[in-house]
Design a protein around this motif. Sequence first.
Motif, PDB file in Angstrom:
ATOM      1  N   GLN A   8     -30.536 -15.032  38.166  1.00  0.00           N
ATOM      2  CA  GLN A   8     -29.702 -14.682  37.012  1.00  0.00           C
ATOM      3  C   GLN A   8     -28.741 -15.819  36.680  1.00  0.00           C
ATOM      4  OE1 GLN A   8     -28.043 -11.087  38.682  1.00  0.00           O
ATOM      5  NE2 GLN A   8     -29.364  -9.781  37.417  1.00  0.00           N
ATOM      6  N   LEU A   9     -28.139 -16.396  37.713  1.00  0.00           N
ATOM      7  CA  LEU A   9     -27.201 -17.493  37.489  1.00  0.00           C
ATOM      8  C   LEU A   9     -27.895 -18.693  36.861  1.00  0.00           C
ATOM      9  CD1 LEU A   9     -24.395 -18.700  37.746  1.00  0.00           C
ATOM     10  CD2 LEU A   9     -24.951 -19.314  40.115  1.00  0.00           C
ATOM     11  N   LYS A  10     -29.102 -18.994  37.323  1.00  0.00           N
ATOM     12  CA  LYS A  10     -29.859 -20.104  36.727  1.00  0.00           C
ATOM     13  C   LYS A  10     -30.070 -19.886  35.231  1.00  0.00           C
ATOM     14  CE  LYS A  10     -32.517 -21.811  40.670  1.00  0.00           C
ATOM     15  NZ  LYS A  10     -33.873 -21.966  41.236  1.00  0.00           N
ATOM     16  N   GLU A  11     -30.357 -18.645  34.840  1.00  0.00           N
ATOM     17  CA  GLU A  11     -30.528 -18.333  33.412  1.00  0.00           C
ATOM     18  C   GLU A  11     -29.240 -18.593  32.636  1.00  0.00           C
ATOM     19  OE1 GLU A  11     -32.056 -14.344  33.045  1.00  0.00           O
ATOM     20  OE2 GLU A  11     -33.776 -14.791  34.336  1.00  0.00           O
ATOM     21  N   PHE A  12     -28.112 -18.183  33.179  1.00  0.00           N
ATOM     22  CA  PHE A  12     -26.818 -18.415  32.521  1.00  0.00           C
ATOM     23  C   PHE A  12     -26.528 -19.909  32.398  1.00  0.00           C
ATOM     24  CE2 PHE A  12     -25.286 -14.158  34.430  1.00  0.00           C
ATOM     25  CZ  PHE A  12     -25.805 -13.457  33.360  1.00  0.00           C
ATOM     26  N   ILE A  13     -26.823 -20.655  33.464  1.00  0.00           N
ATOM     27  CA  ILE A  13     -26.567 -22.101  33.452  1.00  0.00           C
ATOM     28  C   ILE A  13     -27.467 -22.793  32.443  1.00  0.00           C
ATOM     29  CG2 ILE A  13     -26.791 -24.213  34.834  1.00  0.00           C
ATOM     30  CD1 ILE A  13     -25.787 -22.547  37.244  1.00  0.00           C
ATOM     31  N   ASN A  14     -28.722 -22.370  32.338  1.00  0.00           N
ATOM     32  CA  ASN A  14     -29.625 -22.963  31.351  1.00  0.00           C
ATOM     33  C   ASN A  14     -29.112 -22.770  29.925  1.00  0.00           C
ATOM     34  OD1 ASN A  14     -31.407 -23.964  33.251  1.00  0.00           O
ATOM     35  ND2 ASN A  14     -32.722 -22.156  33.187  1.00  0.00           N
ATOM     36  N   LYS A  15     -28.453 -21.649  29.657  1.00  0.00           N
ATOM     37  CA  LYS A  15     -27.898 -21.392  28.321  1.00  0.00           C
ATOM     38  C   LYS A  15     -26.818 -22.392  27.948  1.00  0.00           C
ATOM     39  CE  LYS A  15     -28.600 -16.386  28.334  1.00  0.00           C
ATOM     40  NZ  LYS A  15     -27.909 -15.082  28.391  1.00  0.00           N
ATOM     41  N   VAL A  16     -26.004 -22.826  28.944  1.00  0.00           N
ATOM     42  CA  VAL A  16     -24.933 -23.780  28.643  1.00  0.00           C
ATOM     43  C   VAL A  16     -25.399 -25.227  28.798  1.00  0.00           C
ATOM     44  CG1 VAL A  16     -23.054 -22.192  29.176  1.00  0.00           C
ATOM     45  CG2 VAL A  16     -23.941 -23.673  30.979  1.00  0.00           C
ATOM     46  N   ASN A  17     -26.647 -25.410  29.277  1.00  0.00           N
ATOM     47  CA  ASN A  17     -27.254 -26.730  29.382  1.00  0.00           C
ATOM     48  C   ASN A  17     -26.367 -27.720  30.142  1.00  0.00           C
ATOM     49  OD1 ASN A  17     -29.354 -28.524  28.979  1.00  0.00           O
ATOM     50  ND2 ASN A  17     -28.489 -29.295  27.062  1.00  0.00           N
TER      51      ASN A  17
ATOM     52  N   ASP B  58     -20.017  -8.739  39.757  1.00  0.00           N
ATOM     53  CA  ASP B  58     -21.026  -8.834  38.704  1.00  0.00           C
ATOM     54  C   ASP B  58     -21.215 -10.296  38.312  1.00  0.00           C
ATOM     55  OD1 ASP B  58     -22.585  -8.731  36.366  1.00  0.00           O
ATOM     56  OD2 ASP B  58     -21.593  -6.915  35.650  1.00  0.00           O
ATOM     57  N   ILE B  59     -22.442 -10.760  38.369  1.00  0.00           N
ATOM     58  CA  ILE B  59     -22.768 -12.156  38.079  1.00  0.00           C
ATOM     59  C   ILE B  59     -22.352 -12.560  36.664  1.00  0.00           C
ATOM     60  CG2 ILE B  59     -25.144 -11.778  37.294  1.00  0.00           C
ATOM     61  CD1 ILE B  59     -24.201 -14.510  39.697  1.00  0.00           C
ATOM     62  N   LYS B  60     -22.312 -11.615  35.744  1.00  0.00           N
ATOM     63  CA  LYS B  60     -21.926 -11.913  34.357  1.00  0.00           C
ATOM     64  C   LYS B  60     -20.480 -12.395  34.254  1.00  0.00           C
ATOM     65  CE  LYS B  60     -25.168  -8.628  32.382  1.00  0.00           C
ATOM     66  NZ  LYS B  60     -25.346  -7.358  31.706  1.00  0.00           N
ATOM     67  N   ASN B  61     -19.663 -12.067  35.247  1.00  0.00           N
ATOM     68  CA  ASN B  61     -18.250 -12.451  35.206  1.00  0.00           C
ATOM     69  C   ASN B  61     -18.028 -13.957  35.284  1.00  0.00           C
ATOM     70  OD1 ASN B  61     -17.698  -9.732  35.104  1.00  0.00           O
ATOM     71  ND2 ASN B  61     -16.994  -9.583  37.208  1.00  0.00           N
ATOM     72  N   VAL B  62     -19.013 -14.707  35.736  1.00  0.00           N
ATOM     73  CA  VAL B  62     -18.859 -16.154  35.860  1.00  0.00           C
ATOM     74  C   VAL B  62     -19.195 -16.886  34.561  1.00  0.00           C
ATOM     75  CG1 VAL B  62     -21.170 -16.790  36.683  1.00  0.00           C
ATOM     76  CG2 VAL B  62     -19.183 -18.047  37.500  1.00  0.00           C
ATOM     77  N   GLU B  63     -19.870 -16.218  33.639  1.00  0.00           N
ATOM     78  CA  GLU B  63     -20.351 -16.881  32.413  1.00  0.00           C
ATOM     79  C   GLU B  63     -19.270 -17.633  31.656  1.00  0.00           C
ATOM     80  OE1 GLU B  63     -23.839 -15.369  29.850  1.00  0.00           O
ATOM     81  OE2 GLU B  63     -22.827 -13.561  30.610  1.00  0.00           O
ATOM     82  N   GLU B  64     -18.111 -17.031  31.507  1.00  0.00           N
ATOM     83  CA  GLU B  64     -17.073 -17.660  30.687  1.00  0.00           C
ATOM     84  C   GLU B  64     -16.527 -18.952  31.293  1.00  0.00           C
ATOM     85  OE1 GLU B  64     -12.840 -16.117  30.658  1.00  0.00           O
ATOM     86  OE2 GLU B  64     -13.887 -14.359  31.454  1.00  0.00           O
ATOM     87  N   TYR B  65     -16.835 -19.244  32.560  1.00  0.00           N
ATOM     88  CA  TYR B  65     -16.316 -20.434  33.230  1.00  0.00           C
ATOM     89  C   TYR B  65     -17.351 -21.544  33.364  1.00  0.00           C
ATOM     90  CZ  TYR B  65     -12.877 -16.924  34.389  1.00  0.00           C
ATOM     91  OH  TYR B  65     -11.950 -15.919  34.307  1.00  0.00           O
ATOM     92  N   LEU B  66     -18.580 -21.298  32.959  1.00  0.00           N
ATOM     93  CA  LEU B  66     -19.654 -22.269  33.195  1.00  0.00           C
ATOM     94  C   LEU B  66     -19.457 -23.585  32.453  1.00  0.00           C
ATOM     95  CD1 LEU B  66     -22.817 -19.987  33.378  1.00  0.00           C
ATOM     96  CD2 LEU B  66     -21.503 -21.002  35.256  1.00  0.00           C
ATOM     97  N   ASP B  67     -18.697 -23.584  31.376  1.00  0.00           N
ATOM     98  CA  ASP B  67     -18.415 -24.840  30.680  1.00  0.00           C
ATOM     99  C   ASP B  67     -17.396 -25.691  31.426  1.00  0.00           C
ATOM    100  OD1 ASP B  67     -20.174 -24.520  28.536  1.00  0.00           O
ATOM    101  OD2 ASP B  67     -18.716 -23.382  27.377  1.00  0.00           O
ATOM    102  N   GLU B  68     -16.737 -25.110  32.444  1.00  0.00           N
ATOM    103  CA  GLU B  68     -15.639 -25.794  33.119  1.00  0.00           C
ATOM    104  C   GLU B  68     -15.904 -26.144  34.580  1.00  0.00           C
ATOM    105  OE1 GLU B  68     -11.751 -23.751  32.157  1.00  0.00           O
ATOM    106  OE2 GLU B  68     -13.183 -22.267  31.400  1.00  0.00           O
ATOM    107  N   VAL B  69     -16.895 -25.510  35.208  1.00  0.00           N
ATOM    108  CA  VAL B  69     -17.087 -25.699  36.644  1.00  0.00           C
ATOM    109  C   VAL B  69     -18.281 -26.595  36.938  1.00  0.00           C
ATOM    110  CG1 VAL B  69     -16.004 -23.496  37.206  1.00  0.00           C
ATOM    111  CG2 VAL B  69     -18.490 -23.613  36.950  1.00  0.00           C
ATOM    112  N   ASP B  70     -18.305 -27.091  38.160  1.00  0.00           N
ATOM    113  CA  ASP B  70     -19.356 -27.991  38.604  1.00  0.00           C
ATOM    114  C   ASP B  70     -20.284 -27.346  39.622  1.00  0.00           C
ATOM    115  OD1 ASP B  70     -18.140 -30.514  37.319  1.00  0.00           O
ATOM    116  OD2 ASP B  70     -16.484 -29.698  38.512  1.00  0.00           O
ATOM    117  N   MET B  71     -19.859 -26.201  40.180  1.00  0.00           N
ATOM    118  CA  MET B  71     -20.640 -25.520  41.194  1.00  0.00           C
ATOM    119  C   MET B  71     -20.293 -24.032  41.173  1.00  0.00           C
ATOM    120  SD  MET B  71     -20.717 -26.101  45.369  1.00  0.00           S
ATOM    121  CE  MET B  71     -18.963 -25.936  45.586  1.00  0.00           C
TER     122      MET B  71
END
Length: 163
Positions: A149-158, A111-124
């Motif tokens: 979907q991932l692009k939307e999540f990344i846009n949220k964390v800017n 599930d793509i949502k599982n990556v959300e909590e790590y977006l502040d820490e990863v580069d790719m």
Amino acid sequence: MAKVVIGLSGGVDSAVAAYLLKEEGHEVIGAFMRNWDAYTNNDFLGNPTIGDDICPQEKDYNDAKAVADKLDMNIEFITIHLEINKDIHNIIKQIHEMGYKVGISLKPTTDIKNVEEYLDEVDMVLLMSVEPGLGVQKFMESTVLRVQQLKEFINKVNRNILI
């Protein structure tokens, strides 16, 4: 020309791809892909050793580093699978402390949502378009939607995160 990230593991395919892209004038950087076959050692992306039926991570990394050195490119990323069920936050921290950027790989059924909590820490984030370890597979069309979907999540964390 474009900046291209190539997953290296010392294999011929990635080395040839990196070489050809560099010849075309692209900026090519390496990512060491910690994507071993769990079916062989019963430890999904664990730490294979010389006794295992698969390539131990130290040899795999050394091979990838040799390819990168030969092609005069850097290994900037180390990627890990989200599905390893270990302390991902701690592993990300350790990789950053070693001086590398961090990527997280997601299998096609994760599930793509599982990556959300790590977006502040990863580069790719690497969205796999086929199941790892299985040969001769068709591109899974669902990957296109997953990228959106991932692009939307990344846009949220800017943040500037490679996909």
